[in-house]
Design an enzyme around this catalytic site. Structure first.
Site, PDB file in Angstrom:
ATOM      1  N   LYS A   8       5.379 -13.838 -12.283  1.00 12.74           N
ATOM      2  CA  LYS A   8       4.048 -13.274 -12.511  1.00 12.74           C
ATOM      3  C   LYS A   8       3.142 -14.247 -13.268  1.00 12.74           C
ATOM      4  O   LYS A   8       1.935 -14.332 -12.995  1.00 12.74           O
ATOM      5  CB  LYS A   8       4.164 -11.941 -13.268  1.00 12.74           C
ATOM      6  CG  LYS A   8       4.745 -10.820 -12.416  1.00 12.74           C
ATOM      7  CD  LYS A   8       3.876 -10.565 -11.197  1.00 12.74           C
ATOM      8  CE  LYS A   8       4.412  -9.487 -10.301  1.00 12.74           C
ATOM      9  NZ  LYS A   8       3.573  -9.268  -9.102  1.00 12.74           N
ATOM     10  N   HIS A  23       0.803  -1.226   0.000  1.00  9.29           N
ATOM     11  CA  HIS A  23       0.000   0.000   0.000  1.00  9.29           C
ATOM     12  C   HIS A  23       0.837   1.279   0.000  1.00  9.29           C
ATOM     13  O   HIS A  23       0.300   2.359  -0.233  1.00  9.29           O
ATOM     14  CB  HIS A  23      -0.942   0.011   1.214  1.00  9.29           C
ATOM     15  CG  HIS A  23      -0.279   0.324   2.516  1.00  9.29           C
ATOM     16  ND1 HIS A  23       0.529  -0.585   3.168  1.00  9.29           N
ATOM     17  CD2 HIS A  23      -0.290   1.440   3.289  1.00  9.29           C
ATOM     18  CE1 HIS A  23       0.978  -0.045   4.294  1.00  9.29           C
ATOM     19  NE2 HIS A  23       0.496   1.172   4.387  1.00  9.29           N
ATOM     20  N   GLY A  30       3.614   1.558  -2.003  1.00  4.47           N
ATOM     21  CA  GLY A  30       4.241   1.659  -3.314  1.00  4.47           C
ATOM     22  C   GLY A  30       3.402   2.496  -4.262  1.00  4.47           C
ATOM     23  O   GLY A  30       2.314   2.960  -3.920  1.00  4.47           O
ATOM     24  N   ARG A  79      16.906  11.962 -14.635  1.00  6.91           N
ATOM     25  CA  ARG A  79      18.086  12.318 -15.412  1.00  6.91           C
ATOM     26  C   ARG A  79      17.960  13.681 -16.074  1.00  6.91           C
ATOM     27  O   ARG A  79      18.905  14.468 -16.088  1.00  6.91           O
ATOM     28  CB  ARG A  79      18.361  11.236 -16.450  1.00  6.91           C
ATOM     29  CG  ARG A  79      18.582   9.892 -15.805  1.00  6.91           C
ATOM     30  CD  ARG A  79      19.561   8.967 -16.456  1.00  6.91           C
ATOM     31  NE  ARG A  79      20.567   9.546 -17.256  1.00  6.91           N
ATOM     32  CZ  ARG A  79      20.859   9.095 -18.486  1.00  6.91           C
ATOM     33  NH1 ARG A  79      20.181   8.099 -19.003  1.00  6.91           N
ATOM     34  NH2 ARG A  79      21.844   9.620 -19.170  1.00  6.91           N
ATOM     35  N   VAL A  82       1.708   1.681  -7.049  1.00  4.29           N
ATOM     36  CA  VAL A  82       0.426   1.070  -7.403  1.00  4.29           C
ATOM     37  C   VAL A  82      -0.480   0.946  -6.184  1.00  4.29           C
ATOM     38  O   VAL A  82      -1.649   1.339  -6.206  1.00  4.29           O
ATOM     39  CB  VAL A  82       0.646  -0.304  -8.059  1.00  4.29           C
ATOM     40  CG1 VAL A  82      -0.688  -1.021  -8.261  1.00  4.29           C
ATOM     41  CG2 VAL A  82       1.362  -0.149  -9.386  1.00  4.29           C
ATOM     42  N   GLY A  83       0.065   0.392  -5.107  1.00  8.40           N
ATOM     43  CA  GLY A  83      -0.739   0.191  -3.909  1.00  8.40           C
ATOM     44  C   GLY A  83      -1.275   1.482  -3.328  1.00  8.40           C
ATOM     45  O   GLY A  83      -2.434   1.546  -2.886  1.00  8.40           O
ATOM     46  N   THR A 138       0.103  -2.221 -18.130  1.00  5.46           N
ATOM     47  CA  THR A 138       1.222  -1.837 -18.978  1.00  5.46           C
ATOM     48  C   THR A 138       2.245  -1.101 -18.119  1.00  5.46           C
ATOM     49  O   THR A 138       2.158  -1.083 -16.900  1.00  5.46           O
ATOM     50  CB  THR A 138       0.722  -0.959 -20.144  1.00  5.46           C
ATOM     51  OG1 THR A 138       1.793  -0.744 -21.056  1.00  5.46           O
ATOM     52  CG2 THR A 138       0.188   0.380 -19.640  1.00  5.46           C
ATOM     53  N   HIS A 181      12.375   2.206 -13.417  1.00  6.57           N
ATOM     54  CA  HIS A 181      11.890   1.991 -14.771  1.00  6.57           C
ATOM     55  C   HIS A 181      12.213   3.198 -15.651  1.00  6.57           C
ATOM     56  O   HIS A 181      12.649   4.241 -15.164  1.00  6.57           O
ATOM     57  CB  HIS A 181      10.378   1.723 -14.748  1.00  6.57           C
ATOM     58  CG  HIS A 181      10.026   0.387 -14.205  1.00  6.57           C
ATOM     59  ND1 HIS A 181       9.507   0.204 -12.938  1.00  6.57           N
ATOM     60  CD2 HIS A 181      10.120  -0.860 -14.744  1.00  6.57           C
ATOM     61  CE1 HIS A 181       9.293  -1.088 -12.727  1.00  6.57           C
ATOM     62  NE2 HIS A 181       9.654  -1.747 -13.799  1.00  6.57           N
ATOM     63  N   TYR A 211      11.359 -12.325 -13.382  1.00  2.29           N
ATOM     64  CA  TYR A 211      10.181 -11.591 -12.914  1.00  2.29           C
ATOM     65  C   TYR A 211       8.937 -12.048 -13.663  1.00  2.29           C
ATOM     66  O   TYR A 211       7.882 -12.277 -13.066  1.00  2.29           O
ATOM     67  CB  TYR A 211      10.399 -10.087 -13.114  1.00  2.29           C
ATOM     68  CG  TYR A 211       9.243  -9.221 -12.678  1.00  2.29           C
ATOM     69  CD1 TYR A 211       9.025  -8.955 -11.331  1.00  2.29           C
ATOM     70  CD2 TYR A 211       8.367  -8.662 -13.603  1.00  2.29           C
ATOM     71  CE1 TYR A 211       7.969  -8.160 -10.915  1.00  2.29           C
ATOM     72  CE2 TYR A 211       7.318  -7.861 -13.203  1.00  2.29           C
ATOM     73  CZ  TYR A 211       7.119  -7.611 -11.863  1.00  2.29           C
ATOM     74  OH  TYR A 211       6.068  -6.821 -11.460  1.00  2.29           O
ATOM     75  N   SER A 248       2.256  -7.827 -14.890  1.00  4.48           N
ATOM     76  CA  SER A 248       2.981  -6.878 -15.730  1.00  4.48           C
ATOM     77  C   SER A 248       2.908  -7.331 -17.177  1.00  4.48           C
ATOM     78  O   SER A 248       2.763  -8.524 -17.461  1.00  4.48           O
ATOM     79  CB  SER A 248       4.442  -6.801 -15.276  1.00  4.48           C
ATOM     80  OG  SER A 248       5.251  -6.209 -16.264  1.00  4.48           O
ATOM     81  N   SER A 249       3.077  -6.387 -18.089  1.00  2.00           N
ATOM     82  CA  SER A 249       3.048  -6.725 -19.512  1.00  2.00           C
ATOM     83  C   SER A 249       4.249  -7.563 -19.932  1.00  2.00           C
ATOM     84  O   SER A 249       4.254  -8.147 -21.018  1.00  2.00           O
ATOM     85  CB  SER A 249       3.008  -5.442 -20.356  1.00  2.00           C
ATOM     86  OG  SER A 249       4.139  -4.628 -20.086  1.00  2.00           O
ATOM     87  N   CYS A 250       5.274  -7.673 -19.067  1.00  2.00           N
ATOM     88  CA  CYS A 250       6.461  -8.467 -19.428  1.00  2.00           C
ATOM     89  C   CYS A 250       6.175  -9.963 -19.423  1.00  2.00           C
ATOM     90  O   CYS A 250       7.047 -10.757 -19.789  1.00  2.00           O
ATOM     91  CB  CYS A 250       7.619  -8.150 -18.499  1.00  2.00           C
ATOM     92  SG  CYS A 250       7.439  -8.803 -16.836  1.00  2.00           S
TER      93      CYS A 250
END
Length: 315
Positions: A142, A13, A15, A189, A17-18, A166, A181, A138, A109-111
């Protein structure tokens, strides 16, 4: 439909997304949450997770906790990415079953899709070809989570659903210079290049791979919608249905951050998967569509980055 007084556990919770799911549920009037930080509960610890579920007895679970990172992190910490993620999801999914959780959402995840799968990525392309080598551990974890949810549905009648977002970005993102990511890495950067008045920013690869990006608060909207309305096996893609090249993304981040220098590409570095565009037809047919445009979302994420100040630099 989730009852407003139901107890909800959001694994992860704090992070990106959470926390987005947490904010969405609070806006919808939910107040009964079972929360534990990673320092309070190690989700890799089978005994600790079992005891947590036994004590709290949540009604609904959002499984948003995971060990995550970009190409470098995935490829460097291959054993950790496989072991940690398998442990986390195995413990939560199994203990949800043991303690009578009404419904669980597993986030992947999309991966998970094959490296050279046809574009856009449809849900039934899962397990039809080899994975991208750099993030294979990873992805395998998933995929195991998706299959575990389906197996518990088939054998025990559990209403567990799987959603595959995504590429995500937004509030509370990870801006670590090595383990983040692509989008948060670019934000950091370009910001640092602007602050240091650097003449150029060098990006890994050719800039030609295409990526799709979804604002995390849009993902939270989709997760809430699916938890209220979707009860099927398999998986559901969550995305925008649109993508941009890494070069186009870099130009957008440059614009939002106000950097005035040049952009160079180091073609000796890996590109990763050539393209990862999600087919979101299934989600659209279920009744949901995203609303945050990429440039607007990057501006919100950059403002959040700036608000964190020294906390970002120290991560």
């Amino acid at each position: 439909m989730m009852e407003k007084d139901a107890k909800i556990y959001i694994a992860g919770h704090r992070g990106m997304v959470g926390s987005a799911i947490f904010r969405k549920l609070q806006r919808e009037g939910f107040t009964n949450f079972a929360t534990r930080s990673s320092s309070e509960l190690d989700l890799r610890d089978q005994v600790a997770v079992s005891e947590f579920f036994r004590q709290e007895k949540p009604d609904y679970v959002f499984l948003a906790a995971a060990k995550v990172g970009g190409i470098v992190a995935n490829n460097t910490y291959r054993a950790e990415f496989l072991y940690d993620n398998l442990q986390i999801q195995n413990n939560i999914i199994h203990n949800s079953y043991l303690n009578g959780v009404k419904k669980l959402m597993f986030l992947g995840s999309s991966c998970i899709y094959p490296k050279l799968a046809p574009q856009p990525l449809k849900e039934y392309y899962l397990l039809t070809g080899p994975l991208e080598e750099t993030n294979e551990p990873y992805a395998i974890a998933k995929i195991a989570g998706i299959k575990m949810c389906d197996a518990y549905r088939a054998q025990y009648g559990c209403n567990y659903i799987s959603a595959m977002p995504t590429n995500l970005y937004g509030y509370n993102d990870n801006y670590h210079p090595q383990n983040s990511h692509v989008l948060p890495a670019l934000i950091r950067r370009f910001h640092e290049a602007k602050e240091q008045q650097a003449p150029a920013v060098t990006i890994w690869g050719t800039g030609t791979p295409k990526r799709e990006f979804l604002f995390a608060d849009d993902l939270a909207e989709a997760c809430y919608y699916l938890m209220q309305n979707y009860n099927e096996p398999g998986l559901v893609n969550i995305g925008t249905g649109d993508d941009v090249t890494i070069k186009e993304l870099a130009e957008l981040v440059k614009k939002v951050t106000g950097y005035k220098g040049e952009i160079n590409f180091d073609t000796s570095k890996p590109d990763g998967t050539p393209r990862k565009l999600m087919d979101v037809t299934k989600l659209a047919n279920a009744g949901w569509k995203y609303h945050t445009k990429l440039e607007d979302g990057i501006a919100l994420a950059y403002a959040d980055f700036l608000s964190k100040g020294e906390l970002i630099v120290q991560r």
